[in-house]
Enzyme design. Sequence first.
Site, PDB file in Angstrom:
ATOM      1  N   SER A 156     118.885  50.464  36.503  1.00 26.08           N
ATOM      2  CA  SER A 156     117.894  51.236  35.727  1.00 26.08           C
ATOM      3  C   SER A 156     118.007  51.074  34.216  1.00 26.08           C
ATOM      4  O   SER A 156     117.120  51.527  33.492  1.00 26.08           O
ATOM      5  CB  SER A 156     117.994  52.720  36.072  1.00 26.08           C
ATOM      6  OG  SER A 156     117.414  52.934  37.328  1.00 26.08           O
ATOM      7  N   TYR A 206     118.468  61.053  33.812  1.00 24.20           N
ATOM      8  CA  TYR A 206     117.808  61.839  34.864  1.00 24.20           C
ATOM      9  C   TYR A 206     118.145  63.327  34.722  1.00 24.20           C
ATOM     10  O   TYR A 206     118.120  63.844  33.614  1.00 24.20           O
ATOM     11  CB  TYR A 206     118.186  61.316  36.265  1.00 24.20           C
ATOM     12  CG  TYR A 206     118.222  59.826  36.317  1.00 24.20           C
ATOM     13  CD1 TYR A 206     117.051  59.092  36.135  1.00 24.20           C
ATOM     14  CD2 TYR A 206     119.407  59.124  36.496  1.00 24.20           C
ATOM     15  CE1 TYR A 206     117.072  57.710  36.153  1.00 24.20           C
ATOM     16  CE2 TYR A 206     119.432  57.751  36.509  1.00 24.20           C
ATOM     17  CZ  TYR A 206     118.257  57.047  36.333  1.00 24.20           C
ATOM     18  OH  TYR A 206     118.285  55.692  36.343  1.00 24.20           O
ATOM     19  N   VAL A 223     122.484  52.489  38.396  1.00 24.38           N
ATOM     20  CA  VAL A 223     123.365  52.701  39.548  1.00 24.38           C
ATOM     21  C   VAL A 223     124.369  51.565  39.756  1.00 24.38           C
ATOM     22  O   VAL A 223     125.231  51.652  40.630  1.00 24.38           O
ATOM     23  CB  VAL A 223     122.606  52.963  40.870  1.00 24.38           C
ATOM     24  CG1 VAL A 223     121.925  54.317  40.870  1.00 24.38           C
ATOM     25  CG2 VAL A 223     121.644  51.844  41.201  1.00 24.38           C
ATOM     26  N   TYR A 234     109.520  45.106  40.073  1.00 26.05           N
ATOM     27  CA  TYR A 234     110.452  46.200  39.748  1.00 26.05           C
ATOM     28  C   TYR A 234     111.870  45.893  40.268  1.00 26.05           C
ATOM     29  O   TYR A 234     112.864  46.050  39.555  1.00 26.05           O
ATOM     30  CB  TYR A 234     109.928  47.521  40.325  1.00 26.05           C
ATOM     31  CG  TYR A 234     110.923  48.645  40.247  1.00 26.05           C
ATOM     32  CD1 TYR A 234     111.233  49.249  39.035  1.00 26.05           C
ATOM     33  CD2 TYR A 234     111.595  49.093  41.388  1.00 26.05           C
ATOM     34  CE1 TYR A 234     112.175  50.264  38.954  1.00 26.05           C
ATOM     35  CE2 TYR A 234     112.533  50.113  41.324  1.00 26.05           C
ATOM     36  CZ  TYR A 234     112.817  50.696  40.104  1.00 26.05           C
ATOM     37  OH  TYR A 234     113.766  51.691  40.036  1.00 26.05           O
ATOM     38  N   LYS A 241     115.062  49.589  32.729  1.00 21.18           N
ATOM     39  CA  LYS A 241     113.825  50.355  32.489  1.00 21.18           C
ATOM     40  C   LYS A 241     113.515  50.450  30.995  1.00 21.18           C
ATOM     41  O   LYS A 241     112.360  50.611  30.603  1.00 21.18           O
ATOM     42  CB  LYS A 241     113.949  51.753  33.108  1.00 21.18           C
ATOM     43  CG  LYS A 241     113.965  51.736  34.648  1.00 21.18           C
ATOM     44  CD  LYS A 241     114.333  53.095  35.223  1.00 21.18           C
ATOM     45  CE  LYS A 241     114.331  53.079  36.751  1.00 21.18           C
ATOM     46  NZ  LYS A 241     114.889  54.318  37.330  1.00 21.18           N
TER      47      LYS A 241
HETATM   48  N1  GLN Z   1     116.859  49.819  41.552  1.00 21.08           N
HETATM   49  C1  GLN Z   1     117.357  51.166  41.610  1.00 21.08           C
HETATM   50  C2  GLN Z   1     116.408  52.037  42.403  1.00 21.08           C
HETATM   51  O1  GLN Z   1     115.248  51.892  42.273  1.00 21.08           O
HETATM   52  C3  GLN Z   1     117.553  51.691  40.233  1.00 21.08           C
HETATM   53  C4  GLN Z   1     118.043  53.122  40.216  1.00 21.08           C
HETATM   54  C5  GLN Z   1     119.022  53.428  39.140  1.00 21.08           C
HETATM   55  O2  GLN Z   1     119.677  52.543  38.581  1.00 21.08           O
HETATM   56  N2  GLN Z   1     119.176  54.707  38.871  1.00 21.08           N
HETATM   57  O3  GLN Z   1     116.814  52.877  43.158  1.00 21.08           O
END
Ligand code: GLN
Length: 304
Positions: free
Chosen positions: A63, A240, A258, A188, A66
């Site tokens: 993420s 988050y 993650v 994505y 993003k």
């Molecule tokens: N690719 C992961 C997902 O969509 C990214 C989530 C994350 O890093 N928090 O679940």
Amino acid sequence: MEMHDILKTIYQEVKPLASKGEVADYIPQLSFISPDKLAISVHNVDGSCYEVGDSDTPFSIQSISKVFGYTLAFKVLGPDIWKRLDKEPSGNSFNSLVQLEYERGIPRNPFINAGAIVIADIILSHYPNPQQTLLDFVRGITNEPSIRYNHDVATSEKLTGYRNTALAYLMKSFKNIHNSVEDVLDFYFLQCSLEMSSKNLSKSFLYLANHGIVPSTNEQILTVSQSKRISALMLTCGLYNESGDFAYRVGMPAKSGVGGGVVAIIPKKLSICVWSPPLNRFGNSLAGIEALEKFTTYTGDSIF
Ligand code: GLN
């Protein structure tokens, strides 16, 4: 204390904490990483850098990507981006579905999965070759042509990405996904599969620490105002439903993934990346957050 000594001290202090977290395994390919990996890298806007641990080992940035996706979308749409998503903390987990139904397919912010999927849709609509554009962007801001996607990780996530698929179809039903769901998710997942070392990640966020300009090349990526706005989103939404606690304890705009990476900045000063794969219950790096809290405590530096 010198910066290098501070990082060494933090490294020693947080190393034992990783055993309290869990490596992400809902994306099967991510479960193979050693939980003992630990790296801390700092890049100052003046060009100096400091690092300890596994700082040259590429890992799945997930993420954290993003922020790059959002940067590309924000560059083309400007404030019109807010017709497609909101800029409020969600208070829910990164892959939650609940709000999206009663908020009629408008994600709370670009850093939860739903928001990043809308951003992926925007990128697909506005860039003729999105995969290459994103890769070139990340390679350009780091001057690191070896950065690559990990197609095994992307495929692994595609095969098990039930929640992201649900989010995308729910938004499609509200007409907030314009391209095919499959194309959007493929992009994505590929974006999330980018692999970078902590050294390259801390370097890559310098444009945000330097008001939109890459310090080593003077290339203007964003305006001062756009850079300020992305940093504000990182502060309020970057971790988050742990963003409030993180702002309270650490006091830096940041983004987690993650894969166990967290990148944070102090405007006009520095960018720092910590990587430790075991996660806490919010899906953020357990030792990574501790390390960043110690960093602002020991240096006495934060955005406040
Ligand atoms: N690719 C992961 C997902 O969509 C990214 C989530 C994350 O890093 N928090 O679940």
